[in-house]
Motif scaffolding. Sequence first.
Motif, PDB file in Angstrom:
ATOM      1  N   VAL A 106       7.232  35.624 -24.143  1.00 21.06           N
ATOM      2  CA  VAL A 106       8.268  35.919 -25.134  1.00 21.06           C
ATOM      3  C   VAL A 106       9.231  36.974 -24.599  1.00 21.06           C
ATOM      4  O   VAL A 106      10.463  36.835 -24.689  1.00 21.06           O
ATOM      5  CB  VAL A 106       7.621  36.391 -26.455  1.00 21.06           C
ATOM      6  N   GLN A 107       8.685  38.043 -24.028  1.00 21.82           N
ATOM      7  CA  GLN A 107       9.539  39.099 -23.493  1.00 21.82           C
ATOM      8  C   GLN A 107      10.299  38.629 -22.258  1.00 21.82           C
ATOM      9  O   GLN A 107      11.452  39.035 -22.037  1.00 21.82           O
ATOM     10  CB  GLN A 107       8.686  40.322 -23.184  1.00 21.82           C
TER      11      GLN A 107
ATOM     12  N   ALA B  71      13.244  36.677 -23.532  1.00 18.00           N
ATOM     13  CA  ALA B  71      14.265  37.584 -24.056  1.00 18.00           C
ATOM     14  C   ALA B  71      15.029  38.264 -22.924  1.00 18.00           C
ATOM     15  O   ALA B  71      16.261  38.384 -22.972  1.00 18.00           O
ATOM     16  CB  ALA B  71      13.609  38.629 -24.960  1.00 18.00           C
ATOM     17  N   ALA B  72      14.321  38.701 -21.890  1.00 16.93           N
ATOM     18  CA  ALA B  72      14.981  39.359 -20.753  1.00 16.93           C
ATOM     19  C   ALA B  72      15.915  38.400 -20.027  1.00 16.93           C
ATOM     20  O   ALA B  72      17.036  38.770 -19.654  1.00 16.93           O
ATOM     21  CB  ALA B  72      13.918  39.904 -19.793  1.00 16.93           C
TER      22      ALA B  72
ATOM     23  N   MET C  81       5.904  42.540 -29.900  1.00 14.65           N
ATOM     24  CA  MET C  81       6.279  41.602 -28.849  1.00 14.65           C
ATOM     25  C   MET C  81       7.527  40.792 -29.210  1.00 14.65           C
ATOM     26  O   MET C  81       8.171  40.208 -28.343  1.00 14.65           O
ATOM     27  CB  MET C  81       5.112  40.661 -28.544  1.00 14.65           C
ATOM     28  N   TYR C  82       7.876  40.750 -30.516  1.00 15.98           N
ATOM     29  CA  TYR C  82       9.028  39.958 -30.924  1.00 15.98           C
ATOM     30  C   TYR C  82      10.309  40.788 -31.012  1.00 15.98           C
ATOM     31  O   TYR C  82      11.359  40.254 -31.346  1.00 15.98           O
ATOM     32  CB  TYR C  82       8.755  39.297 -32.271  1.00 15.98           C
ATOM     33  N   ARG C  83      10.214  42.089 -30.734  1.00 15.93           N
ATOM     34  CA  ARG C  83      11.414  42.917 -30.851  1.00 15.93           C
ATOM     35  C   ARG C  83      12.463  42.557 -29.805  1.00 15.93           C
ATOM     36  O   ARG C  83      13.660  42.685 -30.048  1.00 15.93           O
ATOM     37  CB  ARG C  83      11.035  44.394 -30.756  1.00 15.93           C
ATOM     38  N   GLY C  84      12.001  42.110 -28.631  1.00 22.43           N
ATOM     39  CA  GLY C  84      12.956  41.676 -27.608  1.00 22.43           C
ATOM     40  C   GLY C  84      13.786  40.496 -28.082  1.00 22.43           C
ATOM     41  O   GLY C  84      15.014  40.473 -27.910  1.00 22.43           O
TER      42      GLY C  84
ATOM     43  N   ALA D 285       4.052  38.283 -20.402  1.00 21.16           N
ATOM     44  CA  ALA D 285       4.429  38.021 -21.799  1.00 21.16           C
ATOM     45  C   ALA D 285       5.625  37.083 -21.789  1.00 21.16           C
ATOM     46  O   ALA D 285       6.762  37.503 -21.511  1.00 21.16           O
ATOM     47  CB  ALA D 285       4.755  39.322 -22.517  1.00 21.16           C
TER      48      ALA D 285
END
Length: 702
Positions: free
Chosen positions: A322-323, A326-327, A2-5, A320
């Motif tokens: 977090v995502q 990021a988006a 989930m943190y890759r974004g 999500a």
Amino acid sequence: MMYRGLGAVSAFCIGIAAADYLGVSLTEWAAACLAAVLLAAAARKTRWAWPLILLFCLLAGGARLQLAAEQYDGLPHYVGGADIYMEGTLREKGSTYETDGKAMARYVVDMERFAYAGEGTFREGAGAVYVSAPADPSFQPSARVAFRGVLRPIRYYKNGGAYDAQHRDKEKGIFLKGYGDDGGLTLLQPAQGWRHTLANLRETMTDRFRAVLGTDGAHILSSLLFGGHYDELPPELIESFSVTGLIHILSVSGSHIALLLSVVQILGRAAGLRGKWQFFLSAGFVLLYGAMAEFVAPVVRASIMGLICSFSLWARRDYASVQALAAAVLLMLLYSPYLFYDLSFRLSCGASAGIVLLCGKVRPWFSALPALLRDGLSVCLCAQALLLPLLFANFHAFPVYSFAANLLVAPVLDLVIVLGLAAAVLGFLCEPVAHMVLHGLSPLLALAVKGNYFLSALPHSRFWAGAMSLPTVAAWYTALAAVFVWPRQRRILLVLAAVVGLGSWGWGQLHKPEAVVHVFDLGQDKATCVVYDDDSAYLWYNKSSWANPEQAAYTLTPALRYEGVFRLTGCTVVGHEPEKTAAQIEANFTLDKPCRLADDAMPVAAAEGAIPYYLYDGLPQRRLPQGACLELRQLPPYEEKTFPSRAAALIFYRGGGHDERYDEWAEGAALYDIPWFSPARDGQITGTYRKGEWTFTARGGE
């Protein structure tokens, strides 16, 4: 996973910063991106796939910024210095100010076409320019106007703690400035279009608020609902919200969008809307509200996240955060990479990241508290945890009573915002009902404002400090990583953070210089501050009649606070109307004694004795001393016999335009191999005197 974004977005941001620093061509960035893609495709099933994807994101960020930089460089900068006739659309109206007893307004005008004076041939324009013109008559955004005058390059001050105006102007495509006398800016076509319609809509709402709440109350409510228009608010109100850390409520942020979506969701369900119709309703209100708030960066970020949340409800997918963050950040930076340098964008994204990443881990710490206190304290702490270095670097203070304000004042203001939005909508449907809502809202608004005044007036309401050093910043984020990211290595990381933080402080104390001299970049004004090893600070300020009357308040104050100077042992102000500049300095700093004033600069050495630093406000009447650092605010004629050929360093100023004395002194310094500096060229200059030797650093000027 989930943190890759966030990892990809962080790499993209690093690429933006690298491109701004390196100046590599777009072709080279594009070639590197292509190579990274090919390598990632070849290693797609190995452990190197993800690092190569991060490398591609970094290179893509660099390529995107370089593309924006080349587009900005392609604007018609060549018209700078020329007398032109220009036509364009007024994009925005800034604040008004007074100069020489005349009220002036500053506008941003999109350049559509222009012609050189005396020519009838028009050329296609691009970008935007600042235009200063008399405040009367006033022009509204979206109006088509004509400007006659000279456009000049924009002068950016390079001081620590200064607002990053250069990147802001690049993000907006603003590249020149012009000054219009009476008749210099004329109306071609009245304002029209959707921006003008929304501005009129907001003004109509404000007039309805004014009928019940009065002028100040109407402007406060309008800013709470739609942000901006700070010049219409009482200065003491803005100061009190800054002191308590609630200033974000006066500019539309994520909390506003969250409130709006909550209300829309409730109303939609009450009306029987479900699925896509609920999403379309939410999207419509969010877009309209964002347009009313002029689509500032925090609004766009919160709107994207809100729409993703609404879409997840329609698609019945887990949201999500977090995502979604990021988006939102990636989309905004792809559209405008210079947003990376926007302070409001950084604050909005940093606070959101702190909440979505840390809040779930912090909330259990306060499990013994009631839910209201637990949630309020957790959100308040998490929103500021990642931003602490940024807060000290830009605001030089931490709001001590922030938690109390967020717990006591913010919920009341949230209710005021909901009721205000209801009154704004009802005003178009049934005005008497809208007035009833406003009458009910009025005591709540007064309670919140007075409560905030009370908290801001409490003793020690702000913890003042200059910008954190790089080792201290590293220690802070290492400590956060120990607590939240790598708990298994917590002890080692906390020890490392303590060693870095305390070690850098101890090193600074052991190697503390006898004095540090700061020469600031203030344009026509001149300011020098000497900070001695006992932390006493002396300031010398020379005020020019050609400079901004409030230069000391708006430019010098943040620069001194950035360096950790909040108290002055003494201050000398000379030049044009010194009492006004002295009043600004005394209002922003604690002084051991009142400023010493003089109408004219005297040819005396202002800073000499304890350290070999000599500052001359005028032309020295004796031979310049040797073996010392000399600052000359007015250059005497260059004479080889009297030139200080054994000076440790020289600091002098350009007189404007083609200054022959400046050029001669620069050549003389080069001839004798003497380091020389000028604020216009080098920005803020910092000289450190330790054990009989001078070392200098500069922030980089034009």
